[in-house]
Enzyme design. Sequence first.
Site: not given
Lengths: 78, 367
Positions: A15-17, A42, B33
């Site tokens: 997942n991000c990042p 994602d 984030m």
Amino acid sequence: MTPMANVTLDAKGLNCPLPILKAKKALKDVAVGGTLEILATDPGSVADFDGFCRTTGNELAESSQDGDVYRFVIKRLK
Amino acid sequence: MNELAPSTIAGIGGFLTGLAFGAVAQRTNFCAMGAISDFVLMGDGRRFRAWILAIAVAIMGTQALHFAGVLDVDKSIYLSGTLGWLGAIIGGLMFGFGMTQAGGCAGKTLIRLGGGNLKSLIVTTVLGIVAYTTLRGLIALFRVQLEDATNIDLKARGLQSQNIGELAGMAVGLNSGTARIAVAAIVAFALLLYCFRDRDFRRSPVNIIAGILIGACSVAGWLVTGVLAADDFNPVPLASVTFVSPIAESLQYLMTFTGSTVNFGIGTVGGVVAGSFLVASLTGAFHIESFADRNDLVRHLYGAALMGAGGVLALGCTIGQGITGMSTLSLGSLIAWLSILGGGYLGIKYLEEGSFGDAIRAVFARG
């Protein structure tokens, strides 16, 4: 058939990042003019790679989806 | 006409506020984030400005309601006469670092959960348990000791609250009311200027809309608990959108439903998951996701634990302190928010460099 990319990064399940972070690193090993293929799962990565190419000045040559897997091809321009 | 108990009104209002929040964030990709990682990894400040715009909107709405006499924001926890500065710093750093390891902050975790990400189910559970342990359990012993040793009693120094305007007024000798209005106006204006002077942000309607609507959710929350659910005899705590304690309370609520009372926060948690699920289903973004490998699981577990403990220590998260708390112009919220940003930056560097020492070196090499 889609042409083979020079380098492939498997970011499935991340997942991000992390997909962007790993792509940024992997792109450093691609020669200017070469391509990097990224496979990800994602859903947020679609917008992320679009933004990544826009801000880093590289070309998003392909952004597609096959089932749950997103495929991006980035052409390194600089 | 009103037959519903105030707590029920707060719960329903919370659910609806959360529903809007979850739907907007799922649709616009709003993410605290992500805002930091976009900035650090690719120099893209648009999502960060969406967050700043949300803060500006929340400040304008909340302060307008306060000065119009609609609600008394001084009754919120953010403006208490006790400044928990060290908890805000340590907790903020922990929360910020944790969210980068766990794929997003507490709110984003609920949004991902609604989108089918099962990692988020684990993060939500661990975050909730650790948060509750920090609120009332084993870790609470340490938290209370830390707070007792370092909290500053502002009332003993002649201040009513930790509102930045009031503190500034005291420093320059202005009366508190005037100083508070002036500071609210200046801060909101400066934040708006920061957002809209940027051409990329001006050309990004999705981020502008996200900022406005997410900020409005925070204002709506104050209206729910401060106006709709207001009751002289049976008051509910004045609160708005925040996620760490509410996730902990939601877990407890699920387990002890027959003996528990709903509140605003529990409503928002359910609402965010539902709102995100609805939008993800309608837009085809719903995906069942699972852990990639062992390292992915480990990262999510300690990220969740850091967010749970850090969020309680700091009295809130990227949304709770970063938007709702900031809307009250609380000094503690500002300290917590800046600490979350610092922790988030460090967390991204840690992911990039692969070790804590290298991350710290990278932070200072850049600085």
